[in-house]
Design a protein around this motif. Structure first.
Motif, PDB file in Angstrom:
ATOM      1  N   GLY A 198      -3.298  -5.584   1.419  1.00  0.00           N
ATOM      2  CA  GLY A 198      -1.943  -5.025   1.470  1.00  0.00           C
ATOM      3  C   GLY A 198      -1.186  -5.367   0.203  1.00  0.00           C
ATOM      4  O   GLY A 198      -1.489  -6.340  -0.477  1.00  0.00           O
ATOM      5  N   SER A 199      -0.164  -4.550  -0.097  1.00  0.00           N
ATOM      6  CA  SER A 199       0.499  -4.729  -1.398  1.00  0.00           C
ATOM      7  C   SER A 199       1.334  -6.000  -1.455  1.00  0.00           C
ATOM      8  O   SER A 199       1.437  -6.639  -2.498  1.00  0.00           O
ATOM      9  N   SER A 242      -0.309  -1.570  -6.208  1.00  0.00           N
ATOM     10  CA  SER A 242      -0.429  -0.100  -6.024  1.00  0.00           C
ATOM     11  C   SER A 242      -1.807   0.298  -5.500  1.00  0.00           C
ATOM     12  O   SER A 242      -1.928   1.229  -4.692  1.00  0.00           O
ATOM     13  N   GLN A 260      -3.550  -1.346  -3.488  1.00  0.00           N
ATOM     14  CA  GLN A 260      -3.553  -1.634  -2.046  1.00  0.00           C
ATOM     15  C   GLN A 260      -2.855  -0.523  -1.260  1.00  0.00           C
ATOM     16  O   GLN A 260      -3.324  -0.120  -0.194  1.00  0.00           O
ATOM     17  N   THR A 261      -1.741  -0.036  -1.789  1.00  0.00           N
ATOM     18  CA  THR A 261      -1.028   1.046  -1.095  1.00  0.00           C
ATOM     19  C   THR A 261      -1.946   2.269  -0.977  1.00  0.00           C
ATOM     20  O   THR A 261      -2.030   2.910   0.075  1.00  0.00           O
ATOM     21  N   ALA A 315      -1.054  -1.008   7.036  1.00  0.00           N
ATOM     22  CA  ALA A 315      -0.488   0.318   6.710  1.00  0.00           C
ATOM     23  C   ALA A 315       0.872   0.484   7.388  1.00  0.00           C
ATOM     24  O   ALA A 315       1.834   0.951   6.766  1.00  0.00           O
ATOM     25  N   GLU A 365       3.395  -1.592   5.614  1.00  0.00           N
ATOM     26  CA  GLU A 365       3.751  -0.945   4.343  1.00  0.00           C
ATOM     27  C   GLU A 365       4.772   0.174   4.581  1.00  0.00           C
ATOM     28  O   GLU A 365       5.751   0.316   3.851  1.00  0.00           O
ATOM     29  N   LEU A 423       8.870   0.351   3.476  1.00  0.00           N
ATOM     30  CA  LEU A 423       9.427   1.478   2.722  1.00  0.00           C
ATOM     31  C   LEU A 423      10.522   2.206   3.505  1.00  0.00           C
ATOM     32  O   LEU A 423      11.019   3.249   3.083  1.00  0.00           O
TER      33      LEU A 423
END
Ligand code: NAD
Length: 301
Positions: A96-97, A164, A166-167, A243, A246, A250
């Motif tokens: 993960g980021s 990035s 990881q995203t 995910a 993430e 956002l």
């Protein structure tokens, strides 16, 4: 090139083997002795800790099963961060980021560059060197490791921003996780109605429903009921949770992702973290009262 490699599991072992076969000199470490021994037999050298790996090599790669393992190996006691020669840490794991950035920042304090480099394509891709490799980090450092990474797969430079890669990987694995459970629901529906699952998969693969689960996972591991594709449920659930995290970071609320995540939580609860992720069909079968595939084809319970 001299390369350190930490984490010789389902993915790490074949990647390390390919690097040796391509002529690189590997120094390896894993907490499982048998994994290390198998690589010594192929010509690698062993080190006694992540620090010892990083004392001997400028480039250290890692393929580890959890966020905690990556953090500890990279920045913990006796970790890569304490190594004398190391200049770059290439993390091939999915973390993960947020964790990637945390490791990037900690290593930066010691002038070590973290290069994010998660991979996709499974054990088969690792063996054949056909993985999708999603790299982010300073461009010059990417260029320094490009020849070595090219041995394990097709390289994609995602960007200089740490995390990035990881995203990108989480977007990919969210789709892979969705394909697995959505295809399971579609096939269970058909079997409940009396359709032959093998014919269903053939039709889907010739039609617009084709996806990685119908193309690879069902023929190889679900229809024969071998459930041996080579990716643990625990790792898939880690990626699905990452995910979702993430998306939340956002400020996004995503309906499909939330439904898919709920289903994977049922899979890990009922089948266990060690089960193969293709066992995701089992709770869906159980609820429907059918079994898909096996020697008898579709068997109604
Ligand atoms: P794995 O569990 O088979 O391998 C992990 C290895 O790391 C094991 O050999 C284990 O002994 C070792 N290890 C654990 N903690 C350690 C530590 N502290 N120090 C040294 N070694 C340690 O996992 P895997 O399936 O190879 O996956 C590795 C990574 O690759 C994960 O992040 C996973 O999400 C990702 N990934 C896996 C697949 C797949 O199909 N299996 C595909 C793409 C990405």
């Amino acid at each position: 090139m001299e390369i350190g490699f930490i984490g010789l599991g389902k993915m790490g072992f074949p990647m390390a083997r390919r690097l040796i076969e391509a002529g690189h000199q590997l120094t390896v470490f894993d907490t499982r002795e048998e994994a290390v021994e198998a690589l010594l037999a192929l010509g690698a050298q062993a080190a006694s800790s992540p620090k010892a790996v990083a004392d001997r090599t400028e480039t250290v790669m890692a393929s580890l099963p959890s966020l905690q393992a990556s953090l500890e190996v990279a920045t913990g006691q006796d970790g890569v961060i304490e190594g004398e020669r190391v200049r770059r840490f290439v993390d091939l794991s999915t973390v993960g980021s947020r964790m990637a950035v945390r490791i990037f920042d900690l290593l930066k304090q010691r002038n070590i560059v973290q290069i994010d480099s998660p991979v996709s394509g499974g054990v088969g891709g690792a063996e054949k060197g056909t993985l999708a490799v999603m790299v982010s980090g300073p461009r010059t450092e990417f260029e320094a490791v490009r020849p070595a990474l090219a041995v394990i797969g097709k390289l994609f430079f995602i960007g200089e921003k740490p995390g990035s890669g990881q995203t990108m990987k989480l977007a990919n694995n969210f789709l892979s996780a969705t394909a697995m459970v959505a295809t399971s629901e579609a096939v269970v529906m058909g079997v409940k109605a009396g359709l032959d699952p093998k014919i269903m998969i053939d039709v889907i693969n010739a039609g617009s429903g084709m996806n990685t689960a119908s193309r690879d996972k069902f023929p190889r591991s679900v229809l024969p009921r071998s459930f041996d594709f080579g990716f643990a449920t625990g790792l898939m659930v880690k990626d699905v949770r990452l995910a979702l995290e993430e998306m939340k970071q956002l400020g996004l609320s995503m309906e499909v992702a939330e439904a898919v995540a709920r289903l994977w939580e049922v899979v890990i609860r009922e089948e266990g973290a060690e089960s193969d992720f293709t066992a995701a069909i089992k709770p869906i079968e159980k609820q429907a009262g059918v079994i898909v595939g096996g020697s008898g084809g579709a068997i109604a319970k």
